[in-house]
Design an enzyme around this catalytic site. Structure first.
Site, PDB file in Angstrom:
ATOM      1  N   GLN A 101       1.181  -1.381   0.518  1.00 13.31           N
ATOM      2  CA  GLN A 101       0.165  -0.237   0.233  1.00 13.31           C
ATOM      3  C   GLN A 101       0.634   1.432  -0.090  1.00 13.31           C
ATOM      4  OE1 GLN A 101      -2.401   0.674   3.990  1.00 13.31           O
ATOM      5  NE2 GLN A 101      -3.827   1.743   2.013  1.00 13.31           N
ATOM      6  N   GLY A 102       0.580   2.017  -1.289  1.00  7.04           N
ATOM      7  CA  GLY A 102       1.755   3.130  -1.137  1.00  7.04           C
ATOM      8  C   GLY A 102       0.403   4.615  -0.836  1.00  7.04           C
ATOM      9  N   TYR A 103       0.508   4.665   0.389  1.00  9.03           N
ATOM     10  CA  TYR A 103      -0.305   5.583   0.716  1.00  9.03           C
ATOM     11  C   TYR A 103       0.688   6.709   1.390  1.00  9.03           C
ATOM     12  CZ  TYR A 103      -5.296   3.668  -0.252  1.00  9.03           C
ATOM     13  OH  TYR A 103      -6.341   3.199  -0.208  1.00  9.03           O
ATOM     14  N   SER A 104       1.164   6.419   3.001  1.00  4.50           N
ATOM     15  CA  SER A 104       1.401   6.997   3.367  1.00  4.50           C
ATOM     16  C   SER A 104       3.409   7.484   2.958  1.00  4.50           C
ATOM     17  CB  SER A 104       1.782   6.281   5.383  1.00  4.50           C
ATOM     18  OG  SER A 104       1.309   6.451   5.816  1.00  4.50           O
TER      19      SER A 104
ATOM     20  N   SER B 264       4.220  -1.310   4.451  1.00  7.70           N
ATOM     21  CA  SER B 264       4.427  -2.607   4.679  1.00  7.70           C
ATOM     22  C   SER B 264       4.181  -4.046   3.719  1.00  7.70           C
ATOM     23  CB  SER B 264       3.026  -3.452   5.225  1.00  7.70           C
ATOM     24  OG  SER B 264       2.681  -2.243   6.192  1.00  7.70           O
TER      25      SER B 264
ATOM     26  N   GLU C  69     -10.919  -2.072   4.890  1.00 12.54           N
ATOM     27  CA  GLU C  69      -9.653  -2.334   5.688  1.00 12.54           C
ATOM     28  C   GLU C  69     -10.224  -3.216   7.100  1.00 12.54           C
ATOM     29  OE1 GLU C  69      -5.240  -0.814   7.193  1.00 12.54           O
ATOM     30  OE2 GLU C  69      -6.799   0.763   6.902  1.00 12.54           O
TER      31      GLU C  69
ATOM     32  N   SER D 212      -3.729   6.524  13.394  1.00 13.10           N
ATOM     33  CA  SER D 212      -3.486   6.876  13.998  1.00 13.10           C
ATOM     34  C   SER D 212      -4.560   7.100  14.908  1.00 13.10           C
ATOM     35  CB  SER D 212      -2.230   8.309  14.310  1.00 13.10           C
ATOM     36  OG  SER D 212      -3.032   9.973  13.510  1.00 13.10           O
TER      37      SER D 212
ATOM     38  N   GLU E 227      -5.170  10.123  16.296  1.00 16.41           N
ATOM     39  CA  GLU E 227      -5.537  11.329  16.606  1.00 16.41           C
ATOM     40  C   GLU E 227      -6.492  11.703  15.239  1.00 16.41           C
ATOM     41  OE1 GLU E 227      -1.906  11.494  19.089  1.00 16.41           O
ATOM     42  OE2 GLU E 227      -2.071  10.796  17.110  1.00 16.41           O
TER      43      GLU E 227
END
Length: 403
Positions: A131-134, A170, A253, A380, A382
């Site tokens: 997964q290429g998100y963050s 990951s 998810e 997170s 938050e």
């Protein structure tokens, strides 16, 4: 959702349990308990063979519709499968991102050609996904993505060319494909102008660097994209409208596998209790009270997870269902961190020393260390609280740029 034990569901539970008991023998039996958070580096090739054994017998993608190669199981039966899989202590599966996230996303947003190209290899566990998100500057704030992609080439032979960096990716080090959220409209900001691209990892222009963790594993990675390419038709949804696709994926998810996760927590808690009973720590009334509280909280957690799934069954999304997915993420992350802390208390001074040179940890030390990340990855604390405040309770958005 009715999770009472109907006769056909109990027969299905027996079928799953029998298959796992008969399969987890010999070489596969030696894989019990391997993998999972903080341990995904363990026996990758052997676990891949196990995953393909599952696929060959129809035990991957069990919730997918039959027209896409799945078994089309009811939600209750999917829950049973994940519970029995966890109870058998079978090795952690390698195909979660493809099976549970990308597959349903392609069914919802992909073209027929994309579905035909990618769904069968996911089901057969022939291609693994990351997964290429963050990004370094866009972890929790996903709308701040800076990775860019542009179309190059003549009409009919165009490709997307990507430049940027992803992090906390990951299992990218043993995956073949990456689904990427990238900015494809120059000058766009926030969630506008983003596209959801499918990018092969095994090419020039892609560098994967594992990040070594305190647990000794390295399931997370940095991924550097420097002129990486993918075909123009490997954009899911319309170019510039990737935010909706990315949010749709995140909606998949936290599905039925969460109840299997709870079963895994039950096993961990039971192990800590057994350890406390063996080394005498259970005689401490304060520690015994904390373990009892964890057990009660775990029962409540399972009930909350079932209620959240019931909302999904009723056609509710996360917000309409009271933010069930965000609530569950907050609850289990905090609980798991407390379990790790209690495990260290049970170990006492022994928890402060490695089990062997140079840095060999036992399962309770790994639990404590990796659980510190539970409230960060997957959204997170938050972020989850903001989702509940803004999307569920309708409160004003958090001010930006203030101290």
């Amino acid at each position: 959702m009715d999770l009472t034990s109907a006769a056909d569901d109990e027969a299905f539970r027996t079928e799953v349990r029998t298959f796992l008991e008969e399969s987890l023998r010999g070489d596969f039996g030696a894989l019990r308990g391997l993998g999972g958070p903080g341990r995904d580096h363990e026996a990758v090739d052997e676990r891949l063979a196990w995953n393909r054994h599952l696929a060959a017998h129809g035990w991957t993608c069990v919730g997918w519709p039959t027209e896409h190669g799945g078994r089309g199981l009811s939600l209750a039966q999917q829950v049973i499968f994940h519970e029995e899989y966890a109870r058998s202590n079978a090795p952690a599966r390698l195909n979660h991102l493809g099976e549970e996230l990308l597959g349903p996303t392609l069914m919802a947003f992909g073209t027929p050609e994309q579905q035909q190209r990618f769904l069968p290899p996911i089901r057969r566990v022939e291609e693994l996904w990351a997964q290429g998100y963050s990004e370094p500057g866009a972890g929790s704030d996903l709308a701040n993505v800076q990775t860019r992609a542009r179309l190059e080439g003549e009409p009919g032979a165009q490709q997307w060319v990507l430049d940027g960096q992803k992090v906390w990716t990951s299992n990218a080090h043993f995956s073949q494909w990456l689904f990427v959220l990238a900015r494809t409209e120059p000058g766009s900001k926030r969630h506008h102008g983003l596209s959801f691209l499918l990018v092969p990892l095994e090419q020039e222009g892609v560098e994967v660097r594992p990040i070594e963790q305190l647990t000794g594993g390295s399931e997370f990675n940095e991924v550097f994209l420097a002129g990486a390419r993918t075909d123009a038709d490997l954009v899911v949804g319309q170019p510039g409208e990737g935010w909706a696709v990315a949010m749709g994926l995140l909606g998949f998810e936290r599905g039925v596998s969460v109840l299997g996760q709870v079963v895994g927590f039950e096993r961990e808690l039971a192990g800590v209790v057994d350890l406390a009973r063996t080394n005498g720590a259970l005689e401490d009334p304060v520690l015994r009270d904390r373990l009892a509280a964890l057990a009660v909280e775990l029962d409540v957690m399972r009930c909350q997870a079932v209620r959240g799934l019931a909302g999904v069954t009723g056609g509710q999304d996360s917000a309409a269902g009271g933010g069930a997915a965000s609530i569950f993420k907050l609850v289990w992350a905090a609980w798991h961190k407390r379990l790790g802390e209690v495990a260290m208390e049970v170990l006492g001074p022994d928890g402060l020393t490695a089990r062997g040179a140079p840095y060999e940890l036992d399962e309770w030390q790994r639990l404590f260390l990796f659980a510190r990340a539970d409230s960060i990855y997957g959204g997170s604390d938050e972020v989850q609280r903001n989702i509940l405040a803004e999307r569920v309770l309708g409160l004003p958005r958090e001010p930006k740029g203030t101290t």
